[in-house]
Design a protein around this motif. Sequence first.
Motif, PDB file in Angstrom:
ATOM      1  N   ASN A 576       0.587  -0.861  -2.093  1.00  0.00           N
ATOM      2  CA  ASN A 576       0.540   0.539  -1.638  1.00  0.00           C
ATOM      3  C   ASN A 576       1.778   1.299  -2.104  1.00  0.00           C
ATOM      4  O   ASN A 576       1.680   2.449  -2.557  1.00  0.00           O
ATOM      5  CB  ASN A 576       0.464   0.613  -0.112  1.00  0.00           C
ATOM      6  N   LYS A 579       1.257   2.016  -5.544  1.00  0.00           N
ATOM      7  CA  LYS A 579       0.149   2.946  -5.728  1.00  0.00           C
ATOM      8  C   LYS A 579       0.538   4.378  -5.388  1.00  0.00           C
ATOM      9  O   LYS A 579       0.128   5.326  -6.053  1.00  0.00           O
ATOM     10  CB  LYS A 579      -1.016   2.527  -4.811  1.00  0.00           C
ATOM     11  N   TYR A 580       1.314   4.529  -4.293  1.00  0.00           N
ATOM     12  CA  TYR A 580       1.591   5.885  -3.812  1.00  0.00           C
ATOM     13  C   TYR A 580       3.006   6.361  -4.137  1.00  0.00           C
ATOM     14  O   TYR A 580       3.599   7.139  -3.417  1.00  0.00           O
ATOM     15  CB  TYR A 580       1.321   5.974  -2.297  1.00  0.00           C
ATOM     16  N   ASP A 604       9.634   2.661  -0.555  1.00  0.00           N
ATOM     17  CA  ASP A 604       9.342   3.294  -1.858  1.00  0.00           C
ATOM     18  C   ASP A 604       9.881   4.706  -1.853  1.00  0.00           C
ATOM     19  O   ASP A 604      10.299   5.224  -0.811  1.00  0.00           O
ATOM     20  CB  ASP A 604       7.830   3.258  -2.139  1.00  0.00           C
ATOM     21  N   ILE A 617      -3.545   6.120   9.413  1.00  0.00           N
ATOM     22  CA  ILE A 617      -3.628   5.184   8.278  1.00  0.00           C
ATOM     23  C   ILE A 617      -3.806   3.720   8.674  1.00  0.00           C
ATOM     24  O   ILE A 617      -4.286   2.922   7.883  1.00  0.00           O
ATOM     25  CB  ILE A 617      -2.387   5.302   7.340  1.00  0.00           C
ATOM     26  N   GLY A 622      -8.930   4.639   7.339  1.00  0.00           N
ATOM     27  CA  GLY A 622      -7.973   5.747   7.491  1.00  0.00           C
ATOM     28  C   GLY A 622      -7.170   5.977   6.211  1.00  0.00           C
ATOM     29  O   GLY A 622      -6.444   5.092   5.748  1.00  0.00           O
ATOM     30  N   ARG A 623      -7.326   7.151   5.624  1.00  0.00           N
ATOM     31  CA  ARG A 623      -6.558   7.511   4.415  1.00  0.00           C
ATOM     32  C   ARG A 623      -5.962   8.896   4.626  1.00  0.00           C
ATOM     33  O   ARG A 623      -6.519   9.706   5.361  1.00  0.00           O
ATOM     34  CB  ARG A 623      -7.456   7.570   3.173  1.00  0.00           C
ATOM     35  N   ALA A 624      -4.808   9.177   4.006  1.00  0.00           N
ATOM     36  CA  ALA A 624      -4.210  10.516   4.106  1.00  0.00           C
ATOM     37  C   ALA A 624      -5.130  11.492   3.371  1.00  0.00           C
ATOM     38  O   ALA A 624      -5.688  11.161   2.326  1.00  0.00           O
ATOM     39  CB  ALA A 624      -2.824  10.519   3.490  1.00  0.00           C
ATOM     40  N   GLY A 634      -9.175   3.614  -3.466  1.00  0.00           N
ATOM     41  CA  GLY A 634      -8.771   2.938  -2.216  1.00  0.00           C
ATOM     42  C   GLY A 634      -9.875   3.084  -1.176  1.00  0.00           C
ATOM     43  O   GLY A 634     -10.713   3.974  -1.269  1.00  0.00           O
ATOM     44  N   THR A 635      -9.831   2.185  -0.178  1.00  0.00           N
ATOM     45  CA  THR A 635     -10.882   2.200   0.858  1.00  0.00           C
ATOM     46  C   THR A 635     -10.345   2.599   2.230  1.00  0.00           C
ATOM     47  O   THR A 635     -11.105   2.868   3.162  1.00  0.00           O
ATOM     48  CB  THR A 635     -11.494   0.800   1.014  1.00  0.00           C
ATOM     49  N   LEU A 639      -4.386  -1.193   5.163  1.00  0.00           N
ATOM     50  CA  LEU A 639      -3.429  -1.162   6.283  1.00  0.00           C
ATOM     51  C   LEU A 639      -4.073  -1.606   7.601  1.00  0.00           C
ATOM     52  O   LEU A 639      -3.397  -2.165   8.457  1.00  0.00           O
ATOM     53  CB  LEU A 639      -2.834   0.251   6.441  1.00  0.00           C
TER      54      LEU A 639
HETATM   55  P1  ADP Z   1      -5.992   2.541   0.564  1.00  0.00           P
HETATM   56  O1  ADP Z   1      -4.704   2.377  -0.069  1.00  0.00           O
HETATM   57  O2  ADP Z   1      -7.057   1.729  -0.017  1.00  0.00           O
HETATM   58  O3  ADP Z   1      -6.397   3.966   0.748  1.00  0.00           O
HETATM   59  P2  ADP Z   1      -4.623   1.534   2.868  1.00  0.00           P
HETATM   60  O4  ADP Z   1      -5.162   1.161   4.181  1.00  0.00           O
HETATM   61  O5  ADP Z   1      -3.846   0.514   2.171  1.00  0.00           O
HETATM   62  O6  ADP Z   1      -5.853   2.026   1.998  1.00  0.00           O
HETATM   63  O7  ADP Z   1      -3.751   2.794   3.042  1.00  0.00           O
HETATM   64  C1  ADP Z   1      -4.241   3.796   3.873  1.00  0.00           C
HETATM   65  C2  ADP Z   1      -3.625   5.143   3.491  1.00  0.00           C
HETATM   66  O8  ADP Z   1      -2.256   5.147   3.832  1.00  0.00           O
HETATM   67  C3  ADP Z   1      -3.638   5.433   2.050  1.00  0.00           C
HETATM   68  O9  ADP Z   1      -4.900   5.996   1.657  1.00  0.00           O
HETATM   69  C4  ADP Z   1      -2.523   6.410   1.921  1.00  0.00           C
HETATM   70  O10 ADP Z   1      -2.962   7.678   2.267  1.00  0.00           O
HETATM   71  C5  ADP Z   1      -1.529   5.951   2.940  1.00  0.00           C
HETATM   72  N1  ADP Z   1      -0.459   5.081   2.384  1.00  0.00           N
HETATM   73  C6  ADP Z   1      -0.422   3.735   2.436  1.00  0.00           C
HETATM   74  N2  ADP Z   1       0.731   3.292   1.893  1.00  0.00           N
HETATM   75  C7  ADP Z   1       1.424   4.400   1.525  1.00  0.00           C
HETATM   76  C8  ADP Z   1       2.698   4.614   0.910  1.00  0.00           C
HETATM   77  N3  ADP Z   1       3.479   3.586   0.547  1.00  0.00           N
HETATM   78  N4  ADP Z   1       3.114   5.875   0.697  1.00  0.00           N
HETATM   79  C9  ADP Z   1       2.324   6.921   1.086  1.00  0.00           C
HETATM   80  N5  ADP Z   1       1.101   6.784   1.633  1.00  0.00           N
HETATM   81  C10 ADP Z   1       0.676   5.539   1.868  1.00  0.00           C
END
Ligand code: ADP
Length: 681
Positions: A576, A579-580, A604, A617, A622-624, A634-635, A639
């Motif tokens: 993550n 990724k983010y 990060d 999240i 739950g996603r932002a 992402g699904t 988290l």
């Molecule tokens: P996914 O990454 O598949 O969407 P996760 O459950 O891993 O699902 O993460 C949920 C959400 O949390 C992400 O969609 C993102 O919006 C937010 N997120 C997770 N990790 C980070 C991070 N390191 N920085 C910012 N946002 C994050």
Amino acid sequence: MNGIPATGAGIDQRMNPRTGSAVIAAAIALGVAGATWQAHESRQGLRAQVLEHSLATATLTSAVLSADLEGHLKLVEAYADRPSVVARAEAGDWAAAAVHLAELREIEPGFGSSALFDPDGHLVARDPADEAVLGRDFSSRDYFRGALAAQHGYLSEVFRQQGVPRATVVAFASVVRGPSGAVLGVLQATLPVEQLRRHARAIRLPNGGTVQIFDGAGHALTGPQAGPENTFGSSTAVARALAGHAGGGEMTLPGLPGLRLGAYAPVDPYGWAVVVEQPVSAAYRPVAALTLRLGGIGAIVLVVGVTAAIVTTRLVRRLERQHGYSAAILEAIADGVVIADVKGRVAHINPAMDRLTRLEGENVVGYPFLDLLVLYDARGEPIPPEGHILAKAIENRAVAAGSGHELALLTRDGRRLPVGITAAPVLDENGAVVGGVAVVRDASYEREVDQLKSSLISTVSHELRTPLTMIQGFSQLLVDRDLSEANSREALRQINTSSERLSRLIDDLLSVSRIEAGRLAVRPEAVDVREVAREVLASFQTREGRELRVEADDELPAVHADPDMFVQILTNLISNAIKYSPAGTPVSVAARRNGPTVEVAVEDRGIGLSEKDVARIFDKFGRADRPEVRKVSGTGLGLYITRNLVEMQGGQIWVRSEPGLGSTFSFCLPVAVQDRQEVAP
Ligand code: ADP
């Protein structure tokens, strides 16, 4: 809101167990009194009958006996007056006089003996002859003295005769007088009482009754105590008869057991007595039988009454209990319940309803239910009164239902709560509608589940379609085109990446289902955090051209964790972070001891998270909600899985983040058993 439904309030007044019991007790008392009176009346009637009959018998016996005695006495008197007897006596020729004695016994063979006494009381002649008594002085005997005193015939008391025949007898005696009136002697004849007993035996009495004869001194001629030895003068009945009275009633008689019922009569003019009696118990036997029957009926009435009282009391108690149960059920039930009367006014609501509508104890009893149950349809339009589900149930006399997909309830604080409602009419025993009841179920959870289902479908289909499209596209390219080696490699790399993505999706879905089914087993052991962190980072290092580092305390203890789960947690958080956050920015893993735990933080410098995002999240899917996130595949399950894995091992997870500046995801796990001593405070 503690109003009790009006429907239950009347029970106590209608069926008071005390009133019921009192009525039954009064009925029983009346019945018993009636039966007792009836028995008493019957007893009195029977007593009068017995007394009447006994008195008649006694009088009759007395008359017969009197006639018999008179006959014997007259005979003896007649003989004493006979001139031949007088002449012999005057001459002192007792032997010649004895001829008349034999003659007397021939005329009345019942006489046991006949005798003549001189004026001094010496026995001078006898039939049958008995040398043993001849010449003896009998002047003290009552018959001798009585005859002299009476100047004529005399009936003696019962006595035991000394001469032959030796028997218990009575004597008839009469003075033999000379022409001048001088006493020449006494003529006497004895009659065995056996001869008189037949008058008593001649009458058959019911119930073991007897006829008893007593002489003037109260000696019995009849019964087991007959004879001169016993006197019955102490018995009131005998004494009264001897005194010349007739009468009857309860009495006691010596030699006869228990209380007797009977009558007595004098035997005039001899001063004797006749008593006709029977045992009281026998006399009243018919009444006793009647009493027994009445008693039996009374007992049955009593048993029925008592049973009825018990049943009534139980029934009332059961009703009370049921009423109590109903009230308790209403109070305890998790769904909201509103009871309305036929005019549409609230009669009762339960605490759950109070909570659902957020009334906070406000009293709404008596208000229209339409004000309490404000409903909206699926389009968010208010439902008019005529379409209201409870109103319809009352009007149509039928159950009506509406589900949470379409209905929302307006709460007092202005929110719209998804609800499911079932309403039914309340009918009285005649089937008339007296109101309605609505059961209101909070359907927010169902609504949430519905939304989760839609999220799952849309997420999964999107997450499936993207890599599948890639795989299809590149594999098609490889098949159709003659690509250069470099391009072919790139196509194969894309296919590989996509299939890995598919594989991850499947892994995540499987993890979620195992977590929710509780089938994920934790196999903890001592895990070296620094070493695992380095390995996980290394797996990313090869692909990423950025700084990935581990910072850990030198004395870092091992954690008590499942090694596979620990790897999965770190992998999710690091992937993550990568990724983010923009390419080239550093990602670090820091580990340090904090009391009984080890804290691991993945930091990060990426897009960061708003407070609102942070709140969702860690939930499933739950996603932002922002474009930078949407464009990354992402699904929203990573988290959710990570949080569950941490918590399953006794740890906690949290995040600190600033939008645009970066995020730090931290979790802690307990220190391994072997290292606990060192960290114990
Ligand atoms: P996914 O990454 O598949 O969407 P996760 O459950 O891993 O699902 O993460 C949920 C959400 O949390 C992400 O969609 C993102 O919006 C937010 N997120 C997770 N990790 C980070 C991070 N390191 N920085 C910012 N946002 C994050």
